[in-house]
Design a protein around this motif. Structure first.
Motif, PDB file in Angstrom:
ATOM      1  N   GLU A   6       0.829  -1.204   0.000  1.00 39.44           N
ATOM      2  CA  GLU A   6       0.000   0.000   0.000  1.00 39.44           C
ATOM      3  C   GLU A   6       0.873   1.267   0.000  1.00 39.44           C
ATOM      4  OE1 GLU A   6      -3.903   1.226   2.619  1.00 39.44           O
ATOM      5  OE2 GLU A   6      -1.914   1.335   3.540  1.00 39.44           O
ATOM      6  N   SER A   9       2.425   1.742  -3.501  1.00 38.24           N
ATOM      7  CA  SER A   9       1.398   2.245  -4.432  1.00 38.24           C
ATOM      8  C   SER A   9       1.089   3.713  -4.143  1.00 38.24           C
ATOM      9  CB  SER A   9       0.107   1.430  -4.297  1.00 38.24           C
ATOM     10  OG  SER A   9       0.389   0.073  -4.445  1.00 38.24           O
ATOM     11  N   PHE A  10       1.029   4.032  -2.839  1.00 37.48           N
ATOM     12  CA  PHE A  10       0.751   5.426  -2.445  1.00 37.48           C
ATOM     13  C   PHE A  10       1.792   6.366  -3.054  1.00 37.48           C
ATOM     14  CE2 PHE A  10       1.264   9.100   0.300  1.00 37.48           C
ATOM     15  CZ  PHE A  10      -0.029   9.476   0.621  1.00 37.48           C
ATOM     16  N   ASP A  12       3.642   5.884  -5.764  1.00 38.53           N
ATOM     17  CA  ASP A  12       3.421   6.009  -7.210  1.00 38.53           C
ATOM     18  C   ASP A  12       2.235   6.912  -7.523  1.00 38.53           C
ATOM     19  OD1 ASP A  12       5.563   4.490  -8.200  1.00 38.53           O
ATOM     20  OD2 ASP A  12       4.501   2.599  -7.813  1.00 38.53           O
ATOM     21  N   THR A  13       1.140   6.695  -6.797  1.00 40.68           N
ATOM     22  CA  THR A  13      -0.078   7.466  -7.023  1.00 40.68           C
ATOM     23  C   THR A  13       0.138   8.959  -6.783  1.00 40.68           C
ATOM     24  OG1 THR A  13      -1.304   5.562  -6.214  1.00 40.68           O
ATOM     25  CG2 THR A  13      -2.527   7.653  -6.375  1.00 40.68           C
ATOM     26  N   ASN A  14       0.968   9.263  -5.766  1.00 44.64           N
ATOM     27  CA  ASN A  14       1.150  10.673  -5.384  1.00 44.64           C
ATOM     28  C   ASN A  14       2.412  11.315  -5.975  1.00 44.64           C
ATOM     29  OD1 ASN A  14      -1.005  11.459  -3.188  1.00 44.64           O
ATOM     30  ND2 ASN A  14      -0.471   9.306  -2.856  1.00 44.64           N
ATOM     31  N   ALA A  15       3.012  10.595  -6.906  1.00 46.48           N
ATOM     32  CA  ALA A  15       4.302  11.075  -7.442  1.00 46.48           C
ATOM     33  C   ALA A  15       4.237  12.522  -7.925  1.00 46.48           C
ATOM     34  CB  ALA A  15       4.767  10.159  -8.573  1.00 46.48           C
ATOM     35  N   ASN A  16       3.195  12.839  -8.697  1.00 40.36           N
ATOM     36  CA  ASN A  16       3.130  14.206  -9.229  1.00 40.36           C
ATOM     37  C   ASN A  16       2.954  15.239  -8.124  1.00 40.36           C
ATOM     38  OD1 ASN A  16       3.591  13.350 -11.790  1.00 40.36           O
ATOM     39  ND2 ASN A  16       1.402  13.244 -12.358  1.00 40.36           N
ATOM     40  N   ASN A 143       7.562  12.637   2.203  1.00 43.42           N
ATOM     41  CA  ASN A 143       6.654  11.752   1.451  1.00 43.42           C
ATOM     42  C   ASN A 143       6.321  10.502   2.275  1.00 43.42           C
ATOM     43  OD1 ASN A 143       7.089  13.603  -0.590  1.00 43.42           O
ATOM     44  ND2 ASN A 143       8.500  12.279  -1.737  1.00 43.42           N
ATOM     45  N   TYR A 147       2.430   9.424   3.937  1.00 42.19           N
ATOM     46  CA  TYR A 147       1.671   8.164   3.807  1.00 42.19           C
ATOM     47  C   TYR A 147       1.179   7.696   5.174  1.00 42.19           C
ATOM     48  CZ  TYR A 147       0.944   3.116   3.868  1.00 42.19           C
ATOM     49  OH  TYR A 147       0.421   1.879   4.105  1.00 42.19           O
ATOM     50  N   GLN A 151      -2.728   7.834   6.010  1.00 42.94           N
ATOM     51  CA  GLN A 151      -3.367   6.510   6.100  1.00 42.94           C
ATOM     52  C   GLN A 151      -3.478   6.027   7.554  1.00 42.94           C
ATOM     53  OE1 GLN A 151      -3.910   7.305   2.672  1.00 42.94           O
ATOM     54  NE2 GLN A 151      -4.473   5.148   2.906  1.00 42.94           N
ATOM     55  N   LYS A 464      10.532   5.437  -1.914  1.00 44.48           N
ATOM     56  CA  LYS A 464      10.207   4.045  -1.527  1.00 44.48           C
ATOM     57  C   LYS A 464      11.359   3.431  -0.737  1.00 44.48           C
ATOM     58  CE  LYS A 464       7.430   3.276  -5.725  1.00 44.48           C
ATOM     59  NZ  LYS A 464       7.427   2.574  -7.029  1.00 44.48           N
TER      60      LYS A 464
END
Ligand SMILES: [Zn+2]
Ligand SMILES: [Zn+2]
Ligand SMILES: [Zn+2]
Ligand SMILES: [Zn+2]
Lengths: 480, 480
Positions: A6, A9-10, A12-16, A143, A147, A151, A464
């Protein structure tokens, strides 16, 4: 315990969004070496403090007092201490980073505005001052924290933070702070290991863990002669010329092959054994990497191991220049009255400035005596620092190795750096715990140069890596 | 034929008016090396032209064209050619001088405004930029001319004048002019000898005639290495460092005792015979004079003859500095990518740049090859000039000796100068006549330094000397 899927993925999803936040940070020109930008360094500290609090970190701004720069008395930017987590069953990790940057002007040769983070879509480079040194890594931690905060996940370790705004200008005031807070009851009390992300991969391909840094002793040798600069027409071959004596001395310090000619200095360092040579042999590197970085075919050798050991585990002596001589363009026929040669020696264990300086000074004095000159000599130490080498088999390194393998699918290279990050040694000596250098950026990021960049993949995969490292730390057998 | 008593009295009577005129000239800041003062150089030329015409000299302003300075194209200040007298039965003497000056700012360490001639009544010094170099001597000639014009006395010789406004900036355009006007039908056609008053006594006590000047070859040795400056932490002991190689080369050019180590250079100059040594032995000089001028106890020897020969009749090699290396204050850990060592050799007969340069270049190239470096080498000659030595037994010198004895009551010292006045050689070679250097000022005048001065007695007695020299010239056995 690998990092939760999770989390990955978080990221990657929030990269921008992460890149957008990096752009915000780069836009603050927090140049610690420029008095006119001191307010920006303070502003950058406030920005970071706000973002740390937003992700659940308790912080404290520490006034480090004043200092003098370019003849002006200035307030030092506050350091930021942070803490999150107090679970006695978890390890406690101290994270260090800095929020100041090197100077940068478009006119220095930047292709883009240095304080506007520019995304090169074709190469994936995030270009801007501080992107790699050291705002990218500091924001990598933000970053990771975001997360867990967003979360509502507990962190696998307790964290302590130490962020400063004067790293590029000698880390003024930081040593005292670290020593004070390392004592029982201090902010860093209970820290089990330290992680610093403020250096670089050896190349552009292979992740790195760094376990050593060279120290430094910087010396100034001054030859004093006539009372004023003289005209060579009138005085040539009538007086002892300080430049002649200084050049003679400087020529006796190092040879073209890099061998240090001061008796006892090179000899102080033991040869590498087979096991150590294997570390260098295993590194992903070639002399072409150094020649491409240097911009010319000037490598001392094509032997990879010798080259890497020259940089990482042997001392080096560089002649930097001369103060007081004619240094302009054109042809001036001056006999300078007083000239100062500047050189420095990068030190490796067991060398320290305290051990090496007396050898250098007595050698120079004896060589100077042989010149039989009526000029006089003085030698000053301008600054220095001890070398640092950590145990790279420690669980702190083990955790970072596992994290690297998990994120990048390859084992990290184990490196030592040729330069110094003085605070590393301060942490090691004050806390007496293992210190790991875990770089985020690549060898060609151009940290102190024009067009500094951080590759998008290094920022995202690096985030990561930092998070995964914390999970591996929690998991690994070791203290706590 | 001694100078008429009336002339000597006229000079004494008009001394204050002469000094007032010198103050007018000093007030025009005719700095040829500063583009912002170019109009002042032109103004100074016009001032001089007006004063020359007022005392009966026919003049012509010669446009010398343009040149580039500090990237700016500028008009060269016109040269002034003058003539008075065409009596075929008289000798014809060419007088050279310059009306431009060195830069001067109060902030350089002047005790008074450099462009306000300040009379120190206690010491008799006339202090101001150009007082000694070269406005005082040029105005000395005006004083001599004024007597003859005002008293309607014919001059004992025909005079030709050549005054320029670029001497302090390389005499641009002058060589061509001199060569052109030396040809049959030219302005200098028929000149029998030359007199230049633009140097100094050896000390503060004894008048001097100068019969030699050293030449010069100025070289720049560049070592090229990496494509950009490197950080010594990252690159130390991995690349060939240009500074190491350059310092090695520079250390092999000259030793602390001033011996030139380039094979063949010192050896080219024959030893002095007893007769020549006697000239130096007879000079009023001591090593304390050089140490007092140099401002420190750094004379190469206490032997007067060796010291004087070192300055006057041997070559010398001085290391001036390095371009491209770190030259500021403080401690920068740079490995400079490209560094250029600057040095020059003062030449004496039979040395010329054409003869000496190949020896220097091949020696440096062979020493560089021994370094076994991957850096590369280039050598450039930045500028140069041949040495000059005149026959000091010539009637031109005889006349000046008699004039000196008449005015100062003592024989002049015969000297050679360590530096160069390139136009001297141009006159000697173009006109093929004897050139005499007849200085007006003292060795401590500080020509290119702060607080330049001319002693009142040197200006007034010097004026008498210049006039008397013309009468002795007319009298003496010689050509014409
Ligand atoms: Zn950094
Ligand atoms: Zn940095
Ligand atoms: Zn002059
Ligand atoms: Zn001059």
């Amino acid at each position: 315990m690998p990092a939760p899927q999770e989390f990955l993925s978080f990221v990657d999803t929030n990269a921008n969004a992460f890149i957008k936040r990096l752009a915000e940070a780069v836009a603050i020109p927090s140049i610690s070496g420029d008095a006119t930008h001191r307010a920006d360094v303070v502003k950058m500290g406030e920005w970071l403090n706000t973002h740390l609090k937003a992700v659940g970190v308790s912080t404290q701004l520490v006034d480090l007092g004043k200092h003098t720069m370019d003849g002006e008395e200035l307030n030092l930017p506050p350091a930021i201490l942070g803490r999150i987590g107090d679970d006695k069953s978890k390890k406690t990790v101290l994270i260090y980073g800095h929020f100041d940057v090197q100077p940068a002007n478009k006119s220095d040769g930047w292709n883009t505005d240095p304080f506007t983070l520019t995304i090169d879509e074709s190469t994936g480079q995030l270009i801007g001052r501080g992107s790699s040194d050291d705002k990218g890594p500091v924001l990598g931690w933000l970053n990771v924290l975001q997360y867990h905060h967003q979360q509502r996940k507990a962190l696998p370790v307790n964290l302590r933070f130490c962020f400063e705004g004067m790293e590029e200008s000698g880390s003024e005031g930081l040593d005292d702070l670290v020593e004070r807070e390392s004592k029982p009851g201090g902010w860093f009390d209970g820290v089990d290991c330290v992680c610093i992300s403020d250096n670089y991969w050896l190349n552009t391909r292979t992740p790195v863990l760094t376990y050593g840094l060279r120290g430094l002793t910087y010396l100034k040798v001054t030859v004093h002669g006539p009372g004023r600069d003289l005209h060579s027409g009138v005085f040539g071959r009538t007086v002892y010329e300080p430049m002649t004596d200084l050049i003679a001395i400087m020529s006796k310090l190092v040879d073209s092959q890099g061998n240090i000619l001061i008796p006892g200095v090179d000899e102080m360092v033991c040869a590498a054994d087979e096991e150590e040579r294997e570390i260098y042999e295993s590194l992903d590197y070639s002399y072409k990497d150094i020649e491409s970085a240097a911009g010319g075919p000037v490598a001392l050798t094509t032997d990879k191991v010798d080259l890497l050991m020259g940089r990482m585990r042997y001392p080096s002596l560089s002649l930097h220049g001369i103060e007081g001589a004619f240094s302009g363009v054109g042809a001036k026929t001056v006999i300078p009255a007083k000239v100062s040669g500047k050189f420095s020696i990068r030190l490796v264990p067991p060398q320290t400035p305290e051990i090496v300086d007396p050898l250098v000074i007595s050698y120079i004095e004896s060589e100077f005596a042989k010149l039989n000159t009526k000029n006089t000599l003085t030698i000053e130490n301008l600054h220095g620092g001890k070398p640092w080498v950590a145990d790279h088999t420690h669980w702190n390194f083990e955790a970072a190795k596992r994290a690297t393998k998990a994120v990048y699918g390859q084992d990290p290279d184990l490196t030592r750096e040729g330069g110094s990050i003085p605070v590393t040694l301060t942490f090691a000596e004050s806390l007496k715990v293992n210190v790991l250098l875990l770089p985020m950026g690549r060898g060609d990021d151009g940290a102190h140069s024009t067009n500094e960049k951080l590759d998008r993949s290094n920022f995202i995969e690096g985030t990561k890596l930092l998070g995964t490292y914390l999970y591996e730390l929690a998991d690994i057998q070791g203290k706590k």
